[in-house]
Design a protein around this motif. Sequence first.
Motif, mmCIF file in Angstrom:
data_model
loop_
_atom_site.group_PDB
_atom_site.id
_atom_site.type_symbol
_atom_site.label_atom_id
_atom_site.label_comp_id
_atom_site.label_asym_id
_atom_site.label_seq_id
_atom_site.Cartn_x
_atom_site.Cartn_y
_atom_site.Cartn_z
ATOM 1 N N ILE A 142 -5.129 -5.875 3.939
ATOM 2 C CA ILE A 142 -6.021 -5.113 3.070
ATOM 3 C C ILE A 142 -6.109 -3.644 3.494
ATOM 4 O O ILE A 142 -5.943 -2.739 2.679
ATOM 5 C CB ILE A 142 -7.439 -5.728 3.085
ATOM 6 N N LEU A 143 -6.380 -3.394 4.775
ATOM 7 C CA LEU A 143 -6.673 -2.034 5.231
ATOM 8 C C LEU A 143 -5.458 -1.315 5.787
ATOM 9 O O LEU A 143 -5.542 -0.140 6.113
ATOM 10 C CB LEU A 143 -7.758 -2.071 6.314
ATOM 11 N N GLY A 144 -4.381 -2.021 5.941
ATOM 12 C CA GLY A 144 -3.216 -1.407 6.572
ATOM 13 C C GLY A 144 -3.318 -1.580 8.070
ATOM 14 O O GLY A 144 -4.404 -1.797 8.608
ATOM 15 N N PRO A 145 -2.160 -1.483 8.771
ATOM 16 C CA PRO A 145 -2.186 -1.686 10.210
ATOM 17 C C PRO A 145 -2.997 -0.584 10.880
ATOM 18 O O PRO A 145 -3.121 0.508 10.337
ATOM 19 C CB PRO A 145 -0.713 -1.611 10.611
ATOM 20 N N GLY A 146 -3.550 -0.894 12.047
ATOM 21 C CA GLY A 146 -4.286 0.119 12.782
ATOM 22 C C GLY A 146 -5.601 -0.381 13.322
ATOM 23 O O GLY A 146 -5.994 -1.530 13.089
ATOM 24 N N ILE A 147 -6.280 0.524 13.992
ATOM 25 C CA ILE A 147 -7.460 0.158 14.757
ATOM 26 C C ILE A 147 -8.622 -0.250 13.862
ATOM 27 O O ILE A 147 -9.447 -1.083 14.233
ATOM 28 C CB ILE A 147 -7.836 1.329 15.688
ATOM 29 N N LEU A 148 -8.666 0.297 12.636
ATOM 30 C CA LEU A 148 -9.780 -0.055 11.750
ATOM 31 C C LEU A 148 -9.774 -1.550 11.442
ATOM 32 O O LEU A 148 -10.814 -2.208 11.490
ATOM 33 C CB LEU A 148 -9.696 0.759 10.453
ATOM 34 N N ALA A 149 -8.591 -2.089 11.159
ATOM 35 C CA ALA A 149 -8.488 -3.524 10.897
ATOM 36 C C ALA A 149 -8.954 -4.318 12.115
ATOM 37 O O ALA A 149 -9.628 -5.343 11.989
ATOM 38 C CB ALA A 149 -7.051 -3.890 10.543
ATOM 39 N N THR B 44 -11.409 9.720 19.457
ATOM 40 C CA THR B 44 -10.046 9.252 19.726
ATOM 41 C C THR B 44 -9.547 8.244 18.694
ATOM 42 O O THR B 44 -8.361 7.973 18.643
ATOM 43 C CB THR B 44 -9.924 8.606 21.110
ATOM 44 N N ILE B 45 -10.451 7.681 17.915
ATOM 45 C CA ILE B 45 -9.967 6.696 16.938
ATOM 46 C C ILE B 45 -9.163 7.410 15.858
ATOM 47 O O ILE B 45 -9.624 8.409 15.311
ATOM 48 C CB ILE B 45 -11.124 5.975 16.239
ATOM 49 N N GLU B 46 -8.012 6.872 15.593
ATOM 50 C CA GLU B 46 -7.246 7.434 14.483
ATOM 51 C C GLU B 46 -7.269 6.420 13.358
ATOM 52 O O GLU B 46 -6.695 5.347 13.473
ATOM 53 C CB GLU B 46 -5.802 7.695 14.914
ATOM 54 N N VAL B 47 -7.968 6.770 12.316
ATOM 55 C CA VAL B 47 -8.016 5.868 11.176
ATOM 56 C C VAL B 47 -7.425 6.587 9.982
ATOM 57 O O VAL B 47 -7.748 7.740 9.705
ATOM 58 C CB VAL B 47 -9.470 5.445 10.879
ATOM 59 N N ASN B 48 -6.553 5.889 9.320
ATOM 60 C CA ASN B 48 -5.956 6.443 8.117
ATOM 61 C C ASN B 48 -6.887 6.127 6.955
ATOM 62 O O ASN B 48 -6.808 5.070 6.338
ATOM 63 C CB ASN B 48 -4.579 5.799 7.909
ATOM 64 N N ARG B 51 -5.549 5.366 3.478
ATOM 65 C CA ARG B 51 -4.990 4.008 3.402
ATOM 66 C C ARG B 51 -6.127 2.991 3.325
ATOM 67 O O ARG B 51 -6.064 2.018 2.568
ATOM 68 C CB ARG B 51 -4.129 3.763 4.647
ATOM 69 N N ALA B 52 -7.190 3.236 4.101
ATOM 70 C CA ALA B 52 -8.321 2.311 4.105
ATOM 71 C C ALA B 52 -9.024 2.314 2.759
ATOM 72 O O ALA B 52 -9.467 1.282 2.270
ATOM 73 C CB ALA B 52 -9.308 2.693 5.216
ATOM 74 N N ALA B 53 -9.079 3.513 2.130
ATOM 75 C CA ALA B 53 -9.745 3.597 0.833
ATOM 76 C C ALA B 53 -8.980 2.797 -0.222
ATOM 77 O O ALA B 53 -9.567 2.145 -1.080
ATOM 78 C CB ALA B 53 -9.864 5.057 0.391
ATOM 79 N N GLU B 57 -9.244 -1.484 -3.401
ATOM 80 C CA GLU B 57 -8.543 -1.969 -4.581
ATOM 81 C C GLU B 57 -7.590 -3.112 -4.198
ATOM 82 O O GLU B 57 -7.497 -4.129 -4.883
ATOM 83 C CB GLU B 57 -7.779 -0.788 -5.194
ATOM 84 N N ARG B 58 -6.907 -2.940 -3.033
ATOM 85 C CA ARG B 58 -6.016 -3.993 -2.534
ATOM 86 C C ARG B 58 -6.779 -5.289 -2.297
ATOM 87 O O ARG B 58 -6.293 -6.371 -2.606
ATOM 88 C CB ARG B 58 -5.430 -3.575 -1.186
ATOM 89 N N ALA B 59 -7.970 -5.125 -1.716
ATOM 90 C CA ALA B 59 -8.778 -6.304 -1.414
ATOM 91 C C ALA B 59 -9.032 -7.094 -2.678
ATOM 92 O O ALA B 59 -8.975 -8.329 -2.680
ATOM 93 C CB ALA B 59 -10.104 -5.888 -0.761
ATOM 94 N N GLY B 60 -9.282 -6.366 -3.788
ATOM 95 C CA GLY B 60 -9.519 -7.037 -5.052
ATOM 96 C C GLY B 60 -8.321 -7.883 -5.461
ATOM 97 O O GLY B 60 -8.451 -9.071 -5.742
#
Lengths: 272, 272, 266
Positions: A142-149, B44-48, B51-53, B57-60
Amino acid sequence: MAILTRADGTPDWRRRTPKADLLVWAGWFGAVALTVACFQFISDRTIWPFVWDAPAQGADLIGRMFPPRWSYASQLWKPLLDTINMATIGTALAIVIGVPLAFLAAHNTTPSRLVVRPVVLFIIVASRSINSLIWALILVIILGPGILAGIMAIALRSVGFIAKLLYEAIEEIDATQVEAVTATGASRPQVLGWAIVPQVMPAFAGISVFRWDINIREATVLGLVGAGGIGMQMQASINVLAWPQVTTIFVLILGTVLVSEWLSARVRHAVI
Amino acid sequence: MSATHFDAAAAARAWRPPPLIETPWLRYAVYLGALAYALVAFSTIEVNWTRAAEGVERAGRFLSGFFPPDFVTKGDDILAGLLESLTMTVVSTGIGIILSIPVALGASRNLAPLPVYLFCRGIIAISRTFQEIIIAIVFVAMVGFGPLAGTLTLAFATIGFMAKLIAEDIEDIQASQAEAVRATGSSWFQLLAWGVLPQVRPRLIGLSAYRLDINFRESAVLGLVGAGGIGDTLNTSFDRYEFDTAAAVLIVIIVIVLACEYASGYIRRQVQ
Amino acid sequence: MLLSIEGLTKRYPTGDLALDKVDLQVPAGQVMALIGPSGAGKSTLIRCVNRLVEPSAGRVMLDGVNLTALGSGALRRARRRMGMIFQEYALVERLTVMENVLSGRLGYVGFWASWFRRFPRKDVEEAFRLLDRVGLAHMADKRADALSGGQRQRVGIVRALMQDPKLLLVDEPTASLDPKTSRQIMRLIVELCAERGLAAIINIHDVALAQQFARRIVGLRAGRIVFDGPAEDLRAEGLTDIYGEEDWSQTIRKAEEEDEAAEVLA
């Protein structure tokens, strides 16, 4: 415990009656038979020559793992920090969501036993049943690879854990203290803040730190499915069979986990 | 009651609500540390985020892929995976418990001499430090893909878990009871059977039931690294984008975990 | 009449009839002891007054206000006028003595003020005055679970007084205390009631203590009042009505003797 009567009429002591004895033996037999049958099932799905080869394979693996490639560690500090961040932020998020859920689930604080409580209990069970690795698998899609997931996976798994242990603690509080505060004319939120919160505070601190400690461990492997942290480096190193790098990663994980365990034991000791 | 004049007004002026942490320097150290950590973590967190936004829609789409869950198309795979998971659970729990008992005895300071104690504590530490997945990777490398690697992993994890908690319980037994048994002239094994076992049995049974529950839950993810079980089925269905089958697998896992939890809760209530 | 109870009935969901049409009047400033065997409904009676237990039928009037008809907000305001003292002290153990005492003011302050422990200065002063009155001012910052039984009960009394009540509801104040401390606590309650002109209903097991400290005694048996009169009038027949047949000759005299013994020891 049974007192029997012997043929000559004198009483005799046995631990169990013969029937109970038979049941116990049958129970043991059943358990062993089940285990053997299950093992048979596994054995059918195992390629035994590989297994017989395991000692050699193991020795070979260890041979390839040593000496660790220490220089690789310099590339690992950032992923390690990410791992700790995932565990910490994920736990914090889980606390924010889990604590209200616990108060909604405990039967002495829930606003509605018929509607709210069962719904919340279901959320708690669903969150607990699914391993954080599976949560990560879903969230990476859903969120794409990375630390947020990774953070979300940790949080989703921990919500149920924290809420379950906390609502059990809330249900075990001393009711007379609640009664006493109610009798002063306190409102419901005041009773919560003055009679219930002080009583569950130590349990809450213990549970949070305990889960954080577990989450550090879990966070180390989430990278295997692409959810950030040191597991990503582990996956990459295993894929190219760079075993000396894997050893370095293992040592770093070992150190981190030992420190986090020590820290969590200290905090739990301090609050009780 | 006090003979001297007591100045309530002055005392009231001097009174401050008790802080959460008693010692002032520790209090500020904790606050500052938390603030500093928060800054470091969030910088230090790198969040895209873009992509998360998209994730919403992907989650749906993803969730709509989940419905309706499809138990039928891959029914055989699900059943086979489930059976594998269950057998792995049974065998690993059985072996794990049997092996954990001697380790627990050795890890109890009141029963074992120091060298044995340290050795057994070492086993426990190793088994508990590494996440099951990491252990599974090593076992898969040694004995090949399949449920045997998973079984060994779970058995190994069970040893650490059970031995640690049982050893704690053994160290907490009432010394007077064990002493009374020793005073009758019993041997070391008789001491175990009459002085120690009766005191630890409820905990032993309760923990075994709890561990059975945990082992099933864990067996559901070991498949991700090729160690067999229903996790294999889940992983495959994700890889092939068969989300309806994945949903079915998740539902099966939740239902079985619920059943296990209910059963282990029942057993624990019975023995206490 | 400060408190008047009319036809108060309580039937628990289990079907047990704890109170059966109880009528009772307590004038302002009167200290009354409520005695009776275990399960007679003493505890239920005082909990029905401040509605910690909801009565099934009947009316409870406090200063002309019908408590049984109040909504939850009004009930909270009415509860401020009734201080309660508990058998096992019921202090919030992880809070300090001062916080426990201040919890008596919860009905007067808003939620956030109470959450951040911001009480009006005069409340804190009053708390210190009362703690000093019971000899515990130096303990203000101790945690409640660090206190002895007698000290805890005194904190419980101060908490109830902080509410600025007209009436004290006292549930077995001495059940967890030794004989000497029991007498001290009873004396303290009676003295404080006299100082502040409070009425009190004191549930108590110990007949001798009841006779010694309360002017009026009410006997409850199986949810009904079977005795109501001055302490001196309680004789063997009265006790038989309340508790059943037994040799009561020792019980009635015991009070003075034990008290003398306690004085000698002190």
